[in-house]
Every structure is written in C-alpha cells, then in structure tokens.
Design a protein around this motif. Structure first.
Motif, mmCIF file in Angstrom:
data_model
loop_
_atom_site.group_PDB
_atom_site.id
_atom_site.type_symbol
_atom_site.label_atom_id
_atom_site.label_comp_id
_atom_site.label_asym_id
_atom_site.label_seq_id
_atom_site.Cartn_x
_atom_site.Cartn_y
_atom_site.Cartn_z
ATOM 1 N N GLN A 1 -43.237 -31.503 -81.190
ATOM 2 C CA GLN A 1 -42.553 -31.642 -79.910
ATOM 3 C C GLN A 1 -43.059 -32.903 -79.220
ATOM 4 O O GLN A 1 -44.263 -33.131 -79.124
ATOM 5 N N ALA A 2 -42.125 -33.714 -78.755
ATOM 6 C CA ALA A 2 -42.476 -34.969 -78.099
ATOM 7 C C ALA A 2 -42.335 -34.817 -76.597
ATOM 8 O O ALA A 2 -41.368 -34.235 -76.109
ATOM 9 N N THR A 3 -43.317 -35.345 -75.890
ATOM 10 C CA THR A 3 -43.231 -35.421 -74.434
ATOM 11 C C THR A 3 -43.022 -36.884 -74.060
ATOM 12 O O THR A 3 -43.812 -37.749 -74.439
ATOM 13 N N VAL A 4 -41.947 -37.132 -73.336
ATOM 14 C CA VAL A 4 -41.597 -38.490 -72.944
ATOM 15 C C VAL A 4 -41.797 -38.647 -71.440
ATOM 16 O O VAL A 4 -41.364 -37.801 -70.653
ATOM 17 N N SER A 5 -42.473 -39.744 -71.062
ATOM 18 C CA SER A 5 -42.661 -40.077 -69.649
ATOM 19 C C SER A 5 -41.895 -41.356 -69.337
ATOM 20 O O SER A 5 -41.941 -42.326 -70.099
ATOM 21 N N ASP B 1 -36.680 -51.173 -55.333
ATOM 22 C CA ASP B 1 -37.022 -51.612 -53.972
ATOM 23 C C ASP B 1 -38.393 -51.105 -53.528
ATOM 24 O O ASP B 1 -38.580 -50.652 -52.395
ATOM 25 N N GLY B 2 -39.370 -51.150 -54.428
ATOM 26 C CA GLY B 2 -40.719 -50.731 -54.091
ATOM 27 C C GLY B 2 -40.961 -49.244 -54.229
ATOM 28 O O GLY B 2 -42.099 -48.779 -54.131
ATOM 29 N N ARG B 3 -39.899 -48.452 -54.467
ATOM 30 C CA ARG B 3 -40.065 -47.008 -54.668
ATOM 31 C C ARG B 3 -40.315 -46.742 -56.148
ATOM 32 O O ARG B 3 -39.593 -47.245 -57.006
ATOM 33 N N ILE B 4 -41.330 -45.954 -56.440
ATOM 34 C CA ILE B 4 -41.668 -45.621 -57.820
ATOM 35 C C ILE B 4 -41.411 -44.139 -58.041
ATOM 36 O O ILE B 4 -41.860 -43.299 -57.262
ATOM 37 N N VAL B 5 -40.661 -43.818 -59.094
ATOM 38 C CA VAL B 5 -40.384 -42.417 -59.430
ATOM 39 C C VAL B 5 -40.716 -42.186 -60.887
ATOM 40 O O VAL B 5 -40.623 -43.091 -61.720
ATOM 41 N N ASN B 6 -41.112 -40.966 -61.206
ATOM 42 C CA ASN B 6 -41.476 -40.604 -62.563
ATOM 43 C C ASN B 6 -40.634 -39.432 -63.038
ATOM 44 O O ASN B 6 -40.235 -38.571 -62.246
ATOM 45 N N GLY B 7 -40.370 -39.395 -64.330
ATOM 46 C CA GLY B 7 -39.690 -38.269 -64.955
ATOM 47 C C GLY B 7 -40.349 -37.950 -66.275
ATOM 48 O O GLY B 7 -40.843 -38.847 -66.963
ATOM 49 N N GLN B 8 -40.368 -36.674 -66.620
ATOM 50 C CA GLN B 8 -41.009 -36.262 -67.863
ATOM 51 C C GLN B 8 -40.238 -35.098 -68.472
ATOM 52 O O GLN B 8 -39.718 -34.241 -67.758
ATOM 53 N N SER B 9 -40.168 -35.077 -69.797
ATOM 54 C CA SER B 9 -39.490 -33.980 -70.489
ATOM 55 C C SER B 9 -40.025 -33.876 -71.904
ATOM 56 O O SER B 9 -40.530 -34.851 -72.468
#
Length: 522
Positions: A463-467, A473-481
């Motif tokens: 199973q792979a976990t991807v980040s 505009d200076g906003r940083i967001v993260n997603g993971q699955s």
C-alpha cells in the motif's frame, strides 16, 4: 561625492563563474532565460560565459549578446590571442560588448605557465593591446591579485591600463582576504598606479571564509566602483559575493555607504528562486535576503514585536525583494499573539477563552512537529468545533494508460458537490496525466511544491501513501491518501489538497464566489 562617484556598477557572473560550481551546469535555454531576467532587473554587465570553453558556451554567449536589450555583455578569455578572438566573435553581436581577459599574477600562478615577471608583463601588454584593437571596452584581471606582491601588482595594473584596459578587476580568487585588506589594496592601487583615476576598479570576492560580501563593500568604500557577484552567491567552492546581499546592503545602509545601483530589488526573489531551480543548488534556509527564513519569525518575543512594529526585527521589508509579506512561522516557540494573528489571517476571530483552549492544543501539536502549517491550524479549528469539514470533490473513477509509448493518458470521473464530471487527459506519465485531468475539471494556479510516495507495506501489493503539497498566493495546503494503486492514491491526495484549498479560499475571503470553479467545467 558627486553623482558619478556614488554609482556602483553591478557585474553579474552567474552564467560564467556561477555555472562553474560542480553540478550547476545550465542548458542553453536556461542561460538565455536567466540573462533576460538579469537584464530586466537592471544588472549593468552580464558575464555570459567563457566562449573558448566549448561550442555550447560560445553559442550561449553569442545568443545572449544578440537578444539582450540593455546590459553590457561580457565574455571571458585567457591571456592568449586565440581565446580573445573567440570571445570577440561571441560578444561582438551585442550593442555593448566587453572582453574580459585575465592571467594569474601571484607567485603560485606565475609558476603554472613558468613565466618570469618580465615575460608575464610582456604577455599582459600584448594580449590587452590585442583585445583593445577589437573592442573599446576591455576588462583585465590579475588572478589571485590579493596574494600578488604589491610592487608587481602595481606594475602589471599600470601596463594593462596603458595597453587599453578600461576596467581593472582585483580578484580575491581564493577568498583569503579580510575586509580591511580588501580596502587597503584598492586604496593602494588608486594612489600608486599612474592613470588609475581614469579607469574603474572592480572587486571579485570568493566566500571561502564567509567574507565575500564584506570584502566587496570594503573595496567600494575604498574607491572600487564595480562589484562582481552572482545570484545566490553561486560559484566555485564556497561561492562568490551574492548580488542580493551587496545590493540590499547598499540600499539598507545608505546612511554610511552612500552609493547607488540600478538594480530593481523587487525582482531579486524571483530570479533567486529561478537560478536555484535551473542550477540545482537550492538556497539554504538561513541565507541572507533570499533564504526561506530571512523574513520568518518563530520566537514568541519576536512575533509579538513584529505584530507591534515590523521594524523591531526586520531591517528591510519583504516587499523590497519581491515577497508579499513577512512569515510568522508557527512552532513551539510561538506565542498567543502570533497564533491569534495567524488565525485571523485564516478567517478565524476567537474570543479570549476560545483562544486559550486552541492555544493549548496548538502547543501540544507544536511539540510533536518542527513546523505547524496553516493546514494544521485549520484542522485544530475543526477539532475545536469551529468548522465543519466539507468535501467538495472526490475521485469516483480513474483509469490510466501508461507504458513505453508516450503520451500516457487518464480517464477520470470526479464528483464535485455531488455532480459527476468525466474527462480524459494526457501527460508525461500516469500521475501527470491524472493531475492534468483534475485541472480540466477544477482549473487553478496552485503550484505543486511536494509530491512524495511512501510504501507502508512490503511486496508488489504494497500500500502506497502519497503526500501532496500545494501553494497558492502564499497559502500552503497538504493532502494525503493511501491505496495499493499508487496513481489512485496520488489522485486522491491531490484532490484532498484541493478540497483544503477551497476551504482556505473561503476562509480568507479570496474566492470571488463559492462556485467559481464550476463555471469552467466542460
């Protein structure tokens, strides 16, 4: 001091000395791009390369000379006719060409070609004269000048001036000099060499002992009027004087160094990042002016002072180098004032009791993480019951075609607020094709800052976990699955990050309307 005396010429050698850093080789198109950026920001002279070194270097210098609009274009040549002729062939296409020729004059460097002092002096006269017969803008450098005997240095500088050199560059080739020595050397040459008042003295400092910028500024204070430098201080060994450091130092400390340049400082950060990208030499976080932490504050005392008055802890404005704002880095040293300000920027206005509760949660998180991102704070607010999470988009179906024959393609069904949308897209690999498909449904300008894959189990069915990390505009967001299919995990992580971006836009009031993204759906 009159207006001609206080002008300092900026000579950028990123494309020559900077590219000599092992591993920093740039492509032809990248060199042209960087040259264009240097020209646009107001650099006076661009040393575009070493034409005799290779056919590629010759072509780059020639093409830069043809397309550059304002800057003088300079090429480097050793002290022989073949080098100088080849250099002239490349730079002559410029409206303002310069030939830069050099030879090592210290005892160590005289031993390399096995020349006596007289023989070297004769070669300097012949080669500088030859260059001046081709071009009226000649720069001459005695390599390792700072370790050359003073009497001999004065002698050869006088010879170069009489032969037609219009700029005399004094290189600290091995970065050995201290600032007082740098100033004394320029002062000595100006006082002792006949004709010194009719030419420009330049300084080229290496950073082996971390004194390149200080040495360059000391030389200017002693009468040098050209600084040789590179973007990000790129160059041999420990690098060179950094353009951004000397330019900002002259701007900030104009009270004691009343000198001016023609560089547009607001373009500094943009070219710094681009040079880092094309050279592969990333800027260290704590580097002066352009480092990630140059305008970042984590200490609670510093953050509180910054909120009251930025001048408490910043001697220059982020806007001066092309940044939008100071960054209050949230971590275990941050205080309540900084947390309140950061949450306000994210759209949360908390009462004292509510802030007290969130601050306790924040400190617990900060003890576990090196840096708390904006996305982490949004998650904290959700836990505190101040926000109801909403999943705007979700992956319903994905099929990719990949293999040895390009392009790869992806068929995607993305559910947006309960409505399914299907698209097909191609790309350079299955993940790129998938991300392109998502962009067709949800167009955006967010930049992909991180894509990381971790296998959390062993075997081919791991199973792979991807980040995924995005910035807009200076906003940083993260997603993971996670998924046994890496491409599926990638798609879900990418969409998760975009879901958070939508929330961030709404919280900061930057969405023109909540359903803007639907207007472009096919």
């Amino acid at each position: 001091m009159n207006k001609t005396q206080d002008r300092v010429v900026i000579f950028d050698t990123t494309l020559r000395d900077g590219e000599q850093s092992p591993g920093a080789t740039m492509t032809h198109d990248e060199k042209l791009e960087i040259a264009g950026m240097l020209d646009e920001m107001g650099v006076d002279i661009i040393e575009a390369g070493f034409p005799i070194a290779s056919e590629g270097d010759f072509e780059a210098v020639r093409d830069i000379a043809e397309i550059t609009k304002k800057a003088v274009i300079c090429g480097l040549a050793r002290a022989n006719f073949k080098d100088i002729d080849r250099c002239w062939e490349a730079v002559r296409h410029s409206e303002r060409p310069r030939i830069h020729t050099f030879i090592g004059t210290s005892p160590l460097h005289r031993a390399i070609p096995n020349l006596t002092m007289d023989e070297m002096a004769e070669r300097i006269h012949e080669t500088v004269s030859h260059a001046r017969n081709l071009c009226d803008n000649i720069q001459w450098s005695p390599m390792d000048a700072t370790r050359t005997e003073h009497d001999y240095l004065c002698r050869v500088v006088e010879i170069a001036i009489k032969a037609g050199a219009t700029t005399i560059n004094i290189p600290d080739t091995v970065g050995y000099t201290a600032p007082r020595e740098s100033a004394d050397l320029i002062r000595m040459l100006r006082e002792r060499v006949p004709g010194a008042d009719e030419i420009i003295f330049a300084t080229h400092c290496h950073n082996d002992l971390g004194m390149a910028t200080a040495n360059a500024l000391a030389a200017v204070d002693a009468g040098a009027r050209q600084i040789e430098c590179t973007i990000n201080g790129l160059g041999e060994r420990a690098g060179n004087t950094a353009l951004e450091e000397v330019v900002m130092a002259l701007k900030v400390r104009n009270d004691i160094m009343p000198y001016r340049t023609g560089v547009d400082t607001t373009k500094i950060m943009n070219i710094s990042r681009r040079v880092a990208d094309v050279s592969g030499f990333q800027v260290q976080f704590n580097k002066a002016v352009v480092g990630k932490n140059a305008f970042a504050h984590e200490s609670g005392i510093h953050q509180d002072g910054m909120l009251k008055n930025p001048q408490n802890f910043e001697i220059m404005r982020p806007e001066d180098v092309g940044l939008s704002a100071t960054n209050l880095v949230m971590g275990k040293h941050s205080g309540r004032a900084a947390l309140r300000a950061k949450l306000h920027d994210l759209g949360y206005d908390l009462g004292d009791n509510q802030l007290k509760d969130v601050f306790v949660r924040f400190k617990e998180l900060a003890d576990r993480k090196k840096e708390v991102f904006d996305d982490d704070l949004i998650a904290l607010m959700r836990e505190a019951g101040t926000e109801v999470a909403r999943e705007h988009m979700s992956v319903k179906f994905l099929r990719v075609i990949c293999g040895t024959q390009a392009p790869q393609s992806a068929d995607l069904v993305l559910s947006v607020d309960g409505v399914d949308h299907m698209v097909s897209a191609s790309g350079d690999g299955p993940v790129d094709a998938t991300f392109n498909a998502v962009k067709q449904i949800f167009p955006h300008n967010a930049q992909l800052k991180l894509y990381q894959v971790h296998a959390v189990t062993r075997g081919t069915d791991a199973q792979a976990t991807v980040s995924v990390r995005l910035e807009e505009d200076g906003r940083i967001v993260n997603g993971q699955s996670s998924d046994t299919d890496t491409v599926v995990a990638s798609a879900k992580a990418y969409v998760a990050a975009l879901n958070r971006l939508i929330v961030r836009r709404q919280k900061t009031g930057t969405d023109r309307k909540e359903i803007d993204y639907r207007d472009t759906m096919q």
